[in-house]
Design a protein around this motif. Structure first.
Motif, PDB file in Angstrom:
ATOM      1  N   PRO A 161      12.295  21.667  53.127  1.00 49.59           N
ATOM      2  CA  PRO A 161      12.237  23.657  53.973  1.00 49.59           C
ATOM      3  C   PRO A 161      11.099  23.062  55.002  1.00 49.59           C
ATOM      4  N   ASN A 162      11.129  23.862  56.158  1.00 46.46           N
ATOM      5  CA  ASN A 162       9.509  24.163  56.958  1.00 46.46           C
ATOM      6  C   ASN A 162       9.010  25.314  56.767  1.00 46.46           C
ATOM      7  N   ARG A 163       8.591  25.962  57.351  1.00 46.11           N
ATOM      8  CA  ARG A 163       7.824  27.005  57.435  1.00 46.11           C
ATOM      9  C   ARG A 163       8.951  28.460  57.460  1.00 46.11           C
ATOM     10  N   GLU A 164       9.528  27.884  58.310  1.00 47.41           N
ATOM     11  CA  GLU A 164      11.264  28.995  58.864  1.00 47.41           C
ATOM     12  C   GLU A 164      12.316  28.371  58.272  1.00 47.41           C
ATOM     13  N   SER A 165      11.998  27.597  56.758  1.00 53.05           N
ATOM     14  CA  SER A 165      13.036  27.927  55.514  1.00 53.05           C
ATOM     15  C   SER A 165      13.971  26.284  56.542  1.00 53.05           C
ATOM     16  N   LYS A 166      13.790  25.440  57.228  1.00 53.50           N
ATOM     17  CA  LYS A 166      14.691  25.038  57.882  1.00 53.50           C
ATOM     18  C   LYS A 166      15.150  24.019  56.990  1.00 53.50           C
ATOM     19  N   LEU A 167      15.921  22.928  56.788  1.00 54.66           N
ATOM     20  CA  LEU A 167      15.661  21.680  56.131  1.00 54.66           C
ATOM     21  C   LEU A 167      14.934  20.232  56.687  1.00 54.66           C
ATOM     22  N   TYR A 168      14.466  19.485  56.799  1.00 54.25           N
ATOM     23  CA  TYR A 168      13.463  18.563  57.441  1.00 54.25           C
ATOM     24  C   TYR A 168      13.619  17.111  56.631  1.00 54.25           C
ATOM     25  N   THR A 169      13.533  16.574  57.476  1.00 58.41           N
ATOM     26  CA  THR A 169      13.128  15.093  56.181  1.00 58.41           C
ATOM     27  C   THR A 169      12.460  15.089  56.406  1.00 58.41           C
ATOM     28  N   VAL A 170      12.067  14.919  54.994  1.00 55.66           N
ATOM     29  CA  VAL A 170      10.512  14.201  55.336  1.00 55.66           C
ATOM     30  C   VAL A 170      10.293  12.567  55.469  1.00 55.66           C
ATOM     31  N   ASP A 171       8.464  12.348  56.003  1.00 58.78           N
ATOM     32  CA  ASP A 171       8.564  10.919  57.039  1.00 58.78           C
ATOM     33  C   ASP A 171       7.921  10.731  56.177  1.00 58.78           C
ATOM     34  N   HIS A 172       7.665  10.979  54.621  1.00 57.59           N
ATOM     35  CA  HIS A 172       7.243   9.992  53.030  1.00 57.59           C
ATOM     36  C   HIS A 172       7.406   9.896  52.050  1.00 57.59           C
ATOM     37  N   ALA A 173       6.990   9.078  51.315  1.00 57.77           N
ATOM     38  CA  ALA A 173       7.741   8.817  50.008  1.00 57.77           C
ATOM     39  C   ALA A 173       7.045  10.053  48.746  1.00 57.77           C
ATOM     40  N   LEU A 174       7.955  10.282  48.013  1.00 63.82           N
ATOM     41  CA  LEU A 174       6.772  10.882  47.135  1.00 63.82           C
ATOM     42  C   LEU A 174       7.852  10.400  45.777  1.00 63.82           C
ATOM     43  N   SER A 175       6.138  10.843  44.782  1.00 61.32           N
ATOM     44  CA  SER A 175       6.387   9.927  43.613  1.00 61.32           C
ATOM     45  C   SER A 175       6.409  10.943  42.355  1.00 61.32           C
ATOM     46  N   THR A 176       7.300  11.062  41.542  1.00 62.74           N
ATOM     47  CA  THR A 176       6.706  11.368  39.803  1.00 62.74           C
ATOM     48  C   THR A 176       6.795  10.636  38.921  1.00 62.74           C
ATOM     49  N   LEU A 177       5.525  10.784  38.484  1.00 63.75           N
ATOM     50  CA  LEU A 177       5.519  10.422  36.937  1.00 63.75           C
ATOM     51  C   LEU A 177       5.665  11.581  35.854  1.00 63.75           C
ATOM     52  N   TYR A 178       6.108  10.932  34.606  1.00 64.98           N
ATOM     53  CA  TYR A 178       6.906  11.867  33.689  1.00 64.98           C
ATOM     54  C   TYR A 178       7.057  11.273  32.847  1.00 64.98           C
ATOM     55  N   PHE A 179       6.639  12.068  31.823  1.00 69.83           N
ATOM     56  CA  PHE A 179       6.887  10.998  30.124  1.00 69.83           C
ATOM     57  C   PHE A 179       7.588  12.657  28.970  1.00 69.83           C
ATOM     58  N   SER A 180       7.873  12.045  28.465  1.00 66.49           N
ATOM     59  CA  SER A 180       8.369  13.266  27.182  1.00 66.49           C
ATOM     60  C   SER A 180       7.977  12.827  26.140  1.00 66.49           C
ATOM     61  N   PHE A 181       8.127  13.458  24.490  1.00 65.67           N
ATOM     62  CA  PHE A 181       8.391  13.127  23.256  1.00 65.67           C
ATOM     63  C   PHE A 181       8.517  13.534  22.010  1.00 65.67           C
ATOM     64  N   GLN A 182       9.774  13.330  21.615  1.00 65.53           N
ATOM     65  CA  GLN A 182      10.774  13.851  20.743  1.00 65.53           C
ATOM     66  C   GLN A 182      10.692  13.900  19.340  1.00 65.53           C
ATOM     67  N   TYR A 183      10.335  15.024  18.370  1.00 66.40           N
ATOM     68  CA  TYR A 183      10.705  14.119  17.045  1.00 66.40           C
ATOM     69  C   TYR A 183      11.667  15.444  16.436  1.00 66.40           C
ATOM     70  N   ASP A 184      12.700  14.611  15.626  1.00 68.62           N
ATOM     71  CA  ASP A 184      14.169  15.540  15.027  1.00 68.62           C
ATOM     72  C   ASP A 184      14.055  14.946  13.729  1.00 68.62           C
ATOM     73  N   TRP A 185      14.168  15.763  12.859  1.00 65.41           N
ATOM     74  CA  TRP A 185      14.301  16.008  11.552  1.00 65.41           C
ATOM     75  C   TRP A 185      15.735  17.268  10.650  1.00 65.41           C
ATOM     76  N   SER A 186      16.326  16.004  10.534  1.00 67.87           N
ATOM     77  CA  SER A 186      17.221  17.198   9.985  1.00 67.87           C
ATOM     78  C   SER A 186      16.964  16.406   8.169  1.00 67.87           C
ATOM     79  N   TYR A 187      16.057  17.587   7.608  1.00 69.78           N
ATOM     80  CA  TYR A 187      15.775  17.653   6.328  1.00 69.78           C
ATOM     81  C   TYR A 187      16.520  18.559   5.193  1.00 69.78           C
TER      82      TYR A 187
END
Length: 618
Positions: free
Chosen positions: A471-497
Motif C-alpha cells: 500500500p502507498n500513502r493513500e492505502s492503494k496497492l501498487y507493485t513494488v519495483d524492487h525485490a524484498l528479501s527475508t532471512l529467517y531461522f528457528s530452533f526448537q526442542y521437544d521433550w516428552s519426559y
C-alpha cells in the motif's frame, strides 16, 4: 512395615503402568500420525493430546506457538502481512485447509480473514506447514498452510456438551454428537460463540458467531458441510483518526466438500459461498477515496467458489508419483457499494475467474535413507472483462537424508500467486492489471533425536520476492519495483519426559529488507509450552517473549489446569496473558481535516483474560 512398603510400591507401580497404558493408547489413536507429511516441509504438529492439555480452542492459540504472529489489521481480522493499511486483507500467502480441502478462500484468497478466530471444538489436531510446503500438502501457491483435521466418531463417539465462560463478556457453548454404524462414521458439531475485547477510543472488535459442522466418512468416501453466521465490530475500519461512529461486518459462509477414492485415484470437490456486508461511518470525515472525502461507506457482496481435483498416486519401494488436474471457478460481485448513501456504478473488474491447473510430483528413493523430491504445478488464469489472462508456475526441489539420529531436509521452491478478483480494477489498486507476486525460497532443516522422547530442530532459510503488492500513502496497492528479501531461522526442542507430560520451546528470528517507506523489519520471539499431570489434574504453562523491531521486549504467560472429576466430566480453568504485558500493535492515526499525524494507537490482540470450562460426555 515391610508388607506395607511392598503394598505401597505395588500400588505405585500399578498406577504408573496404568498411566503408561493410557498414554500408549493415546499415541496409538493419534490421527496426526496418519495425516502428517514427513517430506512436506517445515511442520509444527499439534496432536490431540497437545490440543487437550494446552486447552487450544482457536487458531490464535496455535499461531502464538509457531513463528507466526497474532497480528491483526484495522478491521480486527488476523492479517500478519498487512502493514497497517486500509486494504481489507493482504495475507493471501496463508491458506487454511479442513480435512485436506481448502477452507474460506472464496473472497480474500485465504480463510484466515474470516476464520482466524474460529472456535476449534470440532478439530482433532492441527498441522502448520511453513516455507512453501510440498505438493502433497497443497497444490495452491502458498508459503504457509494451516491444516485442520476434524474429530471422528471412532474416537469422539456419544454426545458431548461444552460450556465456557470468560471475562470481558465472552462465552462459548457447543454440542457434539458422534456415532459409528457399520463402516460409516458420523460426526455433528454446533456452537455459539461470543468474544469481547477492550474498547480503546470506543472501538468495537467484539464478535458473535454461530456455526455448525456435519461430516460423514466411509471406507472410501468423505462428505462434510460447514456453515457459519458471523457478526463483528469492524474495529478502526477505514477511519483515518480511528474514531468511527459505526463499524460493522456481517458474514455468512457455507463450505461443502466431497472426496471419493478409487484404487490409486482420488477425486475431490469443494463448494463455498459467502455473503459479506459492511458499514462504516464517521462525522465529519471517515476517509478519502480518489481524494474525495466521505463520511459513510457501505458494501454488500457475494462470492462463490467451486473446485474440482482429480489426482493419481502410485508408490513402490523405489519411488512415489503424485499427479493430477484441478479446476477452480471463482465468482465475486459487489451487489452495491454506497458512498455517502449514493450507490456507485458497477466496477470494471472481473466477476468471474477460472483457474486450470496441472501438477505432478515425483519422489525418488536414491538409497533407503535418501529421497529426492521434484514437483511442478502450472496454472492458467482466465479473467473476464478487460483484465488479461496469465500463467503462473510453482515448482519445488527437495532432498531428505536420514542417518542414525540425524535428519537433513534441503529445499528450494519458486512460487507465483494469483490475483483475487475483488482487487482487480478496484479502488484498492493503482493499476487495472496487477502482476503476480513471485517468490523464491530456500531452506535447510536439521533434526537430531537425542532419544525416542527428545528432539532438536534447527531451521534456516532465505526468501526473495518480486512484484509484492504494497500500500502507498493513500492505502492503494501498487507493485513494488524492487525485490524484498527475508532471512529467517528457528530452533526448537521437544521433550516428552513422562506419559502426558511434554516440554516444547521454540526460538525464531526473521528479518525483512527493502520494505518501501520502512526499510528493514526484525521480529524475534521465544515460546515455551509445558503440560504435566498431577493426580486428577492436568496442568499447563505457556511463556512468551517477543520483540518487534525497535520496540521493547514484551513477555507474558498463560496458565491453566483441567480437573478430571468423573470418567465423563471435566472442569478446567485458564488465565491468558497473566502479566497483561503482551505486544501492543501500532495503528497510525491522521487528522482527516488537517492531515497532521495524531498519537499512534497501540492495541494488544487480547489483554488479561480468565475463563472456566466444563465438558460433559454422555
Amino acid at each position: 512395615m515391610r508388607i506395607l512398603f511392598l503394598i505401597l510400591l505395588a500400588c505405585s507401580l500399578f498406577a504408573q503402568n496404568i498411566s503408561e497404558i493410557l498414554y500408549s493408547i493415546e499415541v496409538k489413536n493419534d490421527l496426526s500420525q496418519k495425516t502428517k507429511e514427513e517430506n512436506g516441509g517445515i511442520s509444527y504438529i499439534f496432536t490431540r493430546l497437545d490440543m487437550d492439555a494446552l486447552q487450544i480452542r482457536s487458531l490464535h492459540d496455535i499461531l502464538r506457538l509457531t513463528p507466526l504472529t497474532e497480528k491483526f489489521n484495522r478491521y480486527g481480522l488476523f492479517d500478519p502481512y498487512n502493514p497497517d493499511s486500509l486494504i481489507p486483507f493482504l495475507s493471501t500467502y496463508i491458506k487454511i485447509y479442513l480435512d485436506d480441502h481448502e477452507l474460506g478462500g472464496v473472497l480474500y484468497g485465504s480463510g484466515l480473514a474470516i476464520l482466524g478466530d474460529l472456535d476449534l471444538g470440532f478439530v482433532d489436531h492441527v498441522e502448520v506447514y511453513t516455507q512453501a510446503p510440498s505438493l502433497e500438502v497443497s497444490t495452491e501457491p502458498s508459503v504457509i498452510i494451516i491444516k485442520l483435521y476434524t474429530k471422528r466418531a471412532e474416537r469422539d463417539g456419544g454426545t458431548s456438551l461444552y460450556a465456557q465462560k470468560e471475562s470481558k463478556n465472552s462465552s462459548l457453548l457447543s454440542l457434539s454428537f458422534g456415532k459409528v454404524f457399520t463402516s460409516n462414521s458420523l460426526y455433528i458439531y454446533g456452537a455459539r460463540q461470543k468474544k469481547g475485547f477492550a474498547h480503546p477510543l470506543g472501538l468495537d472488535r467484539d464478535f458473535r458467531r454461530s456455526h455448525a459442522l456435519f461430516s460423514l466418512y466411509t471406507k472410501d468416501q468423505e462428505f462434510l458441510f460447514y456453515g457459519s453466521s458471523h457478526h463483528r465490530g469492524g474495529f478502526i475500519g477505514p477511519s483515518l483518526d480511528a474514531k468511527p461512529n459505526d463499524s460493522q461486518i456481517h458474514t455468512k459462509f457455507i463450505h461443502l466438500h466431497y472426496l471419493k477414492k478409487f484404487r490409486r485415484f482420488s477425486f475431490k470437490t469443494t463448494f463455498e459461498n459467502m455473503v459479506n456486508k459492511t458499514h462504516f461511518s464517521e462525522s465529519p470525515i471517515l476517509t478519502y477515496i480518489n481524494r474525495q472525502p466521505l463520511s459513510d461507506f457501505a458494501t454488500h457482496s457475494h462470492s462463490f467458489q467451486a473446485t474440482f481435483d482429480l489426482s493419481y498416486k502410485y508408490e513402490n519401494a523405489r519411488h512415489a508419483l503424485l499427479m493430477g488436474a484441478k479446476y477452480k471457478y471463482k465468482h465475486q460481485k459487489f451487489d452495491y457499494i454506497k458512498i455517502d448513501h449514493e450507490t456507485l456504478p458497477p466496477g470494471k473488474g472481473p466477476n468471474n475467474q477460472k483457474i486450470y491447473q496441472l501438477y505432478a510430483q515425483e519422489s525418488f528413493y536414491l538409497t533407503p535413507n535418501s529421497v529426492f523430491n521434484a514437483g511442478i504445478a502450472i496454472d492458467f488464469v482466465k479473467n473476464e472483462s478487460n483484465i488479461d489472462d496469465y500463467w503462473i508456475r510453482l515448482y519445488r526441489l527437495g532432498h531428505t537424508y536420514v542417518k542414525d539420529n540425524w535428519t537433513f531436509k534441503s529445499n528450494y521452491a519458486h512460487i507465483e500467486y494469483h490475483i483475487d478478483p475483488y482487487l482487480m480494477n478496484s479502488f484498492f489498486v493503482t493499476q487495472p492489471d496487477l502482476p503476480s507476486t513471485k517468490i523464491d525460497n530456500v531452506f535447510e532443516d536439521i533434526k537430531y533425536s537425542l532419544d525416542t522422547n527428545q528432539q532438536l530442530e534447527l531451521v534456516g532459510g532465505y526468501l526473495r520476492g518480486r512484484n509484492y503488492l504494497f500500500p502507498n500513502r493513500e492505502s492503494k496497492l501498487y507493485t513494488v519495483d524492487h525485490a524484498l528479501s527475508t532471512l529467517y531461522f528457528s530452533f526448537q526442542y521437544d521433550w516428552s519426559y513422562r506419559p502426558f507430560s511434554k516440554l516444547r520451546t521454540l526460538f525464531s528470528y526473521e528479518k525483512i529488507d527493502n520494505i518501501p517507506m520502512i526499510g528493514s523489519y526484525k521480529f524475534s520471539q521465544c515460546t515455551l509450552s509445558h503440560y504435566h499431570p498431577f493426580e486428577n489434574f492436568l496442568f499447563f504453562e505457556e511463556f512468551f517473549v517477543s520483540k518487534f523491531d525497535h520496540s521493547a521486549i514484551r513477555s507474558d504467560m498463560n496458565v491453566g489446569a483441567k480437573y478430571h472429576l468423573l470418567s465423563n466430566l471435566d472442569f478446567s480453568f485458564r488465565i491468558d496473558n497473566l502479566f497483561d504485558n503482551t505486544y501492543n500493535y501500532p495503528f497510525r492515526r491522521i487528522d482527516p481535516l488537517t492531515f497532521r499525524p495524531l498519537p499512534t494507537l497501540r492495541v494488544p490482540y487480547s489483554g488479561r483474560r480468565a475463563m472456566v470450562c466444563m465438558e460433559w460426555t454422555f
